[in-house]
Design a protein around this motif. Structure first.
Motif: not given
Lengths: 579, 288
Positions: A218, A249, A253, A256-258, A260-261, B72-73, B75-76, B79, B101-102, B105, B109, B111, B256, B260
């Motif tokens: 990811f 975005e 993000a 922080t998404m990384a 979370g993953a 974002p946390i 969503q990560g 995923m 903003g998050h 989106h 998105r 998810i 989403y 993918v």
């Protein structure tokens, strides 16, 4: 017969300059030559001067050449900007379309060739770059067939006729140039290469391939120069491995998404450049505080603010080391070759998971976008280490007690349970917390957890944190650098040693924690230490002074005009400092 | 099978007595039990602020992140492990100011996670400043002369951002709120649930009584069709956002993750990450 050829093609951005260089260099790479390509470009899509300088040698090439043998010009600006680089025997090939004019003080012969006109006759002026490649083939006395498989690869999808037309354009350019050169055909021929196939890639390719080989599944990223190729490669390749890339975005993000993953248990990362790194600072702190692995690639470019988005610089060091507020343990790695970029990326993922902290892999624009020949990477050297992930059954705790995700262990590294696991429930927070992740502001607990987090760094294992070539027990000079300056420094070291000076070289690969034990003896052996860096304030020199002292003998050679160090200018500047 | 009690832990919330967030917490715990998941199959990701503490008060995996970045946390995480049930949660400052903003989106998105906002129209933890949700004229420490900016309209924003699930609840009505969160968890895609969760300490205008007087249940509106985005928008605007229930749900659009290319059916965490020598050599060859 030449033992090194320096070739440059230039023109307006958006008119195929990049592909001209690409086709020529790919063909040379497939003949077994070693190459180093560097693009000069601007932050716009169409227009503005761009050029692609390619150094070709039958033996290993480490840096951009000082000078130029052949300049291929698609506009007058290319001649005006670059002619001074030409050697005594250098030549200019220019498209007749713009009625080229030779500068008064230029000694190089100017060959005016109807690149565009011939291409138009063959069907489309777009093929002018192929005519120019044909003309180059004449100078080098190369068979046109050398380009066949490259043309097949690029135009094969468009059908046999397009392939034919392009090969014809090469042949016409070759013939025309033969006529113009007369008995000078082949005067620029290169010594033969070994014919061995090698990879030809940019640093971003090496990092992206490294991430994939490390098992990343990811990536979250926001487009930025000069990092975007990393995400673009993974967007192409991850579907085959079941993974995904999200174009976020913004870089906040992305980071922080990384995180979370990674919390979820997947190797995840992001890649950016200075402006993105600035936005990720709070996330880096979160990764450090919550002990979630995170890999961030920073492809440095000219700063500050938007700075010089398409130019070389190495000025994010201090931001990487100290940018986030508060104090967290982190690791910062700076590869300096394609091979290091590949293997260090894998190491970055290993270290991030083993020590449960953020790892920043830094490159710079020259390393990220410079295209080089490299021996295929060795699959057997790929090693994956995931650290203390708990895989077995976990016993149910009494009274719903949480799993001790932040257990105060001897090495500071706590067992890590992935969400979803039975009886592994715990809480993760960027607030100071106790062993189970519950917020706690108690001073005793604070001290225990801070000590625990920083203790982890002692467990860091990093093979060869410094690349050094130090033949002299008592050196006049120790040259120090990091990232892409390695080739230029090696070349200068070789030249100065040949001239009778005693020069050692250390290239710092692990920037943080600083490898003092390896660097201090090298500093001690030298009368003078010169730190070479592409920034204004001498950031690496300052980091060295903090860690190994040597204030009285550490000096800097800095460059912050957006262009990389060339061996010749570096040699002169070292001599100035030692005079 | 887990009951709502299994989703309770031993931590005592540090919210003020009477805070609306207690009921939101209870509704999440009940909804989780009602949809039939176990505590280890749930992850609650929260932001910063009073309401952000919620991830620590539910017996599930929890991640209390940084201000505005819960989405974002979350969503990560989703995923990484698509088998997990992921609920993101936070306040109106977290989701509509620093994290807006998050929010937009994440909505577009789509998810498959659930986002529960505890909307109290005020900044509580920092002791009473205006929020993007404060009404114009609202007097706070940071707007002593009354808020000049108009209030942000999260439902309208969600509807125009392509949301596939939009709902709004009121913390006092735990029964309705639990049903909304359940529906959100069951929704295949991003579910956005705004919850009026009064701040009893700093918001003396938008009180429990005020909401009781002003809220309309969509269930009471004759002929309301929550599959009609246009009707949803008109109704929300007519009632100045003061409605509760499922405002809009699109059950057709795929999430989403279903879109993918190549994305693994198995959680990414379950895939062997070591690349085969053959795959590696193929990739290397492409550079030659």
């Amino acid at each position: 017969m030449l033992h090194q050829l320096s070739w440059k093609v230039g023109g307006q951005q958006g008119e195929g300059i990049e592909s001209t260089g690409e086709i020529f260099s790919t063909a040379m790479n497939r003949l077994g030559y070693f190459l180093y390509g560097y693009r000069h470009f601007s932050s716009r899509i169409k227009g503005g001067h761009t050029n692609n300088k390619i150094t070709v040698r039958p033996t290993e090439v480490r840096s951009i050449a000082d000078d130029l043998d052949i300049l291929v010009a698609f506009d007058q600006e290319t001649i005006d900007v670059n002619y001074k680089e030409l050697t005594e025997t250098g030549v200019i090939l220019a498209d007749s379309k713009f009625t080229p004019v030779k500068p008064e003080d230029s000694k190089a012969p100017l060959f005016v060739v109807p690149f565009t006109e011939v291409a138009a006759e063959l069907g489309t002026s777009l093929m002018k770059n192929m005519v120019a490649i044909g003309a180059t083939a004449s100078l080098l006395n190369l068979e046109d067939e050398v380009f066949q498989n490259v043309v097949d690869d690029i135009f094969g999808k468009k059908g046999e006729e397009v392939v034919q037309k392009n090969m014809e354009a090469i042949a016409r350019g070759h013939e025309l140039m033969n006529e113009l050169l007369g008995d000078r055909v082949g005067d620029w021929a290169l010594a033969p290469a070994d014919g061995k196939r090698r990879m030809f890639m940019i640093g971003n390719d090496a990092v992206a391939l490294g991430a994939l080989a490390a098992g990343t599944r990811f990536m979250a990223a926001y487009p930025i120069t000069p990092a975007s190729e990393i995400m673009e490669y993974l967007i192409k390749k991850l579907p085959k491995f079941g993974g995904a890339v999200i174009q976020t975005e913004d870089e906040i993000a992305a980071a922080t998404m990384a995180i979370g993953a990674n919390f979820g248990g997947v190797r995840a990362f992001t890649a950016s450049a200075g402006p993105g790194l600035s936005l990720m600072m709070e996330a880096l702190g979160l990764s450090g505080m919550t002990e979630q692995p995170l890999v961030v690639v920073d492809t440095q470019r000219g700063g500050p603010s938007t700075g010089l988005p398409t130019k070389q610089e190495q000025s994010d060091l201090m931001a990487m080391l100290y940018g986030t507020h508060g104090e967290i343990p982190k690791v910062v790695i700076a590869p300096s070759t394609m091979e290091e970029a590949f293997f260090d990326t894998i190491q970055a993922f290993n270290i991030a998971e083993e020590l449960q902290l953020p790892v920043i892999l830094m490159t710079d624009l020259q390393l990220s976008l410079g295209k080089q020949s490299v021996e295929p990477f060795d699959y057997n050297k790929i090693e994956i280490r995931r650290g203390k992930i708990v895989t077995g059954d976990i016993e149910e705790a009494a009274d719903k007690a949480y799993f001790k995700r932040y257990e105060d262990t001897e090495d500071g590294i706590s067992p890590r349970v992935l969400p979803g696991t039975m009886n592994g429930i715990h809480h993760v927070t960027g607030v100071e917390h106790d062993e189970t992740g519950k917020p706690s502001e108690a001073s005793g607990n604070r001290q225990v957890q801070m000590d625990k987090r920083f203790r982890k760094l002692a467990a860091l294992k990093f093979d060869r944190p410094v690349h050094s070539n130090a033949p002299h027990e008592e050196a006049d000079i120790l040259l120090v650098g990091f990232n892409s300056t390695r080739g230029a420094i090696e070349e200068v070291q070789e030249r100065l040693n040949a001239q009778g000076m005693k020069v050692n070289h250390a290239h710092i690969r692990l920037i943080h924690p600083f490898p003092s034990a390896e660097v201090a003896p090298l500093v001690a052996k030298a009368k003078k230490v010169i730190v070479v860096e592409n920034n204004y304030t001498g950031q690496l020199a300052n980091i060295m002074k903090m860690n190994v002292g040597g204030h009285d003998k550490i000096e800097t050679i800095t460059k912050y005009d957006g262009t990389p160090f060339l061996p010749g200018e570096l040699e002169n500047r070292v001599k100035e400092l030692t005079r | 099978m887990a009951t709502f009690k299994d989703f309770r832990n031993t931590v005592k919330p540090n919210w003020c007595p009477g805070c609306g967030d207690f009921s939101v917490q209870a509704a999440i715990q009940r909804a989780a039990a009602n949809v039939g998941i176990e505590p280890n199959e749930l992850a609650v990701i929260s932001g910063i602020g009073c309401s952000g503490r919620i991830s620590g008060y539910i017996n599930s995996y929890g991640f209390h992140g940084i201000h505005g970045r819960a989405l974002p946390i979350a969503q990560g995480l989703k995923m990484a492990n698509r088998d997990l049930n992921v609920i993101a949660s936070g306040g109106d400052g977290d989701g509509f100011a620093i994290g807006m903003g998050h929010t937009i989106h994440a909505i577009r998105r789509n998810i498959d996670i659930t986002y529960v906002v505890m909307d109290n129209q005020i900044y509580g933890l920092t002791k009473g400043q205006t929020s993007p949700r404060s009404a114009a004229g609202f007097i706070t420490k940071s707007t002593p002369g009354g808020a000049i900016e108009p209030s942000l309209k999260p439902l309208e924003v969600a509807l125009t951002s392509g949301a596939t699930f939009v709902a709004q609840g009121f913390s006092t009505d735990i029964k309705e709120l639990t049903a909304l969160i359940e529906a959100g968890i069951n929704h295949k895609g991003f579910s956005f649930i705004n919850v009026f969760s009064p701040c009893v300490t700093y918001n003396k205008v938008n009180t429990y009584d005020w909401f009781k007087e002003n809220l309309t249940k969509l269930a009471d509106i004759e002929g309301y069709d929550n599959s009609d985005r246009g009707m949803a928008m008109r109704t929300v605007m007519e009632h100045e956002g003061l409605v509760t229930g499922i405002i809009y749900q699109d059950t057709e659009t795929a999430s989403y993750q279903e879109k993918v290319p190549g994305y693994s059916e198995l959680p990414l965490t379950d895939i062997d990450i070591k690349m085969s020598e053959n795959d590696f050599n193929e990739l290397v060859k492409e550079f030659m």
